[in-house]
Design an enzyme around this catalytic site. Sequence first.
Site, PDB file in Angstrom:
ATOM      1  N   MET A  98       0.758  -0.963  -0.137  1.00 50.22           N
ATOM      2  CA  MET A  98       0.105  -0.093  -0.025  1.00 50.22           C
ATOM      3  C   MET A  98       0.940   1.231   0.065  1.00 50.22           C
ATOM      4  O   MET A  98       2.051   1.274   0.593  1.00 50.22           O
ATOM      5  CB  MET A  98      -0.867   0.057   1.226  1.00 50.22           C
ATOM      6  CG  MET A  98      -1.986  -0.952   0.984  1.00 50.22           C
ATOM      7  SD  MET A  98      -2.714  -1.416   2.715  1.00 50.22           S
ATOM      8  CE  MET A  98      -1.417  -2.433   3.719  1.00 50.22           C
ATOM      9  N   ILE A 152       4.834  -5.999   3.176  1.00 44.99           N
ATOM     10  CA  ILE A 152       6.004  -6.340   2.344  1.00 44.99           C
ATOM     11  C   ILE A 152       5.662  -6.395   0.744  1.00 44.99           C
ATOM     12  O   ILE A 152       4.794  -7.172   0.467  1.00 44.99           O
ATOM     13  CB  ILE A 152       6.890  -7.495   2.652  1.00 44.99           C
ATOM     14  CG1 ILE A 152       6.918  -7.618   4.509  1.00 44.99           C
ATOM     15  CG2 ILE A 152       8.278  -7.740   2.014  1.00 44.99           C
ATOM     16  CD1 ILE A 152       7.777  -6.493   4.876  1.00 44.99           C
ATOM     17  N   GLU A 153       6.353  -5.170   0.179  1.00 42.24           N
ATOM     18  CA  GLU A 153       5.818  -5.208  -1.393  1.00 42.24           C
ATOM     19  C   GLU A 153       7.033  -4.688  -2.244  1.00 42.24           C
ATOM     20  O   GLU A 153       7.939  -4.340  -1.720  1.00 42.24           O
ATOM     21  CB  GLU A 153       4.681  -4.504  -1.494  1.00 42.24           C
ATOM     22  CG  GLU A 153       4.471  -3.190  -0.856  1.00 42.24           C
ATOM     23  CD  GLU A 153       3.153  -2.563  -1.102  1.00 42.24           C
ATOM     24  OE1 GLU A 153       2.652  -2.264  -1.974  1.00 42.24           O
ATOM     25  OE2 GLU A 153       2.666  -2.236   0.009  1.00 42.24           O
ATOM     26  N   ALA A 154       6.964  -4.457  -3.427  1.00 43.95           N
ATOM     27  CA  ALA A 154       7.883  -3.888  -4.354  1.00 43.95           C
ATOM     28  C   ALA A 154       9.171  -4.456  -4.102  1.00 43.95           C
ATOM     29  O   ALA A 154       9.453  -5.632  -4.022  1.00 43.95           O
ATOM     30  CB  ALA A 154       7.794  -2.487  -4.191  1.00 43.95           C
TER      31      ALA A 154
END
Length: 543
Positions: free
Chosen positions: A1, A174-176
């Site tokens: 997000m 946890i992303e990208a």
Amino acid sequence: MTALTSPAAPGPKQKPVKTRRLSIFRLFIAIVVTAAVVFGGVIGARSWWSSATTPEVNPWFAGYVDVTATPTFSFETPKSDAGKNVLLSFIVAKAGENCTPSWGSAYTMDEAAKSLDLDRRIARLQQQGGEPIVSFGGLLNDELSTSCTDETELQAAYQSVIDRYDLSTIDLDIEAGNLADVEAGTRRAEVIASLQESQEAAGKNLAVWLTLPVAPTGLTESGTDAVAAFLDAGVDLAGVNVMTMDYGASRTEGQSMLNASTSALEQTHRQLGVLYSRAKIDLTSDTLWSKIGATPMIGQNDVEDEVFTLDDAKGFNKFVVAHGLGRMSMWSLNRDITCGSNYADTRRVSDSCSGVIQGDTRFADLLAVKMKGSPEAASTVTTTNEALAPVVADDPEKSPYQIWSSDGTYLLGTKVVWHGNVYSAKWWTRGDLPDNPVLESFDTPWDLVGPVLPGETPVPVATVPPGTYPEWDGASTYPEGSRVIEGQYAFEAKWWNQGDSPAAASTDPDNSPWVRLTDVQIEEVIAGQPAPAQTSPTQTPAG
């Protein structure tokens, strides 16, 4: 997000599965289930088991709040009961100080206490019965484990946040790049496992939620790898929260946001079952659902043609409640209001309004229906191995379709029964288990349709009498109109061919020289009605 706007910056090891004391109630359940299996039979015990072992779920709702966004959102004075629990976002590594936690890389915790009055506002929220949860990571900055490579310093950084805000639950968004960094993922899992152990040794609970991107087809490969890393390290995950938003090309044409989101949850449920099984932790279907959270982006999503409406929110809540998910969130409380008249282009995402006309209705109130649990109370739950329901013995007399066989050949659309469920073939298949535990849905030729229902009986299937047509032979040539048998199916040649298996007609019907006979055509043959003129195949000489 995404925190959409922020001020400028001034070797895994296996941990034993936890066990609980066997309560009198659980002992009673075990005795009764044993009796049910012995005296009632395997199939009779199955439906009873599914209700008897349903875990007690007290699902909770908490909306994300972008702490550093302007204008400042007053989370400490919630507009309704749905806003009393908040996910404060995001703690990340401070720019230039890799192991120093900060809010959005803009404020250290001390600076946030002074400039944002954050500590006092959190205290006020707690006085009113609300609970703060801190979310680490997000899209725009480095999560602590990505930049802080010293595990001792990293654990101390996490601990300082937990102690400062007296947290029983944390969220790891946890992303990208943070998700793609495998070394950081291993480090994160190891340190969180150690942190959870130290909190337990101090007599405190620490629930850990892992928030990950998702598609209608489920978690990405990087996402399932992240879950596996946590389980391998021995982290007792409270659950996996999936961001049901920003699907982009993964959402099929015409697919609604509600349908895409419920599909994402169903696929995540299946994937978690595989991941926990691989970690040698047996969990029932109901427990797996309780370990899933859902976070839609309300209103206008970052992808222009994706809008999560108020009606979507109502439908999504019904699905989540019916399936017993453990958590519901949303991005974000900052945005839960109709945009003002000065915000001209609502297709452009705002961090302070939803982009849809809400009137007096709030997304938080719709999504929080029947999600009245407490994050702190949920943090006391530990994961334990559970006794799974016995495998169903399929009965041909009570199954609507044929029982799957490893020797069978199944064309596109063929339905079979296996372990009490109906599956449909997505393409030609032979020897592939319908319930093979694969992480990606495209790795299996079967779609789960649903369970065999009580009182069902076999669906009549038209079959060609043996010897009606010759068996297909790859060495023979077949003129147009020739009919053959392959497996349990009859085919007719659309044009002259040799060496083209009729089975390929299922996966590539336009280019295959064969078409499968319909049930009507087969019934005509059985009734003795004239068939097309049959041309004998020609055997091609060897050499």
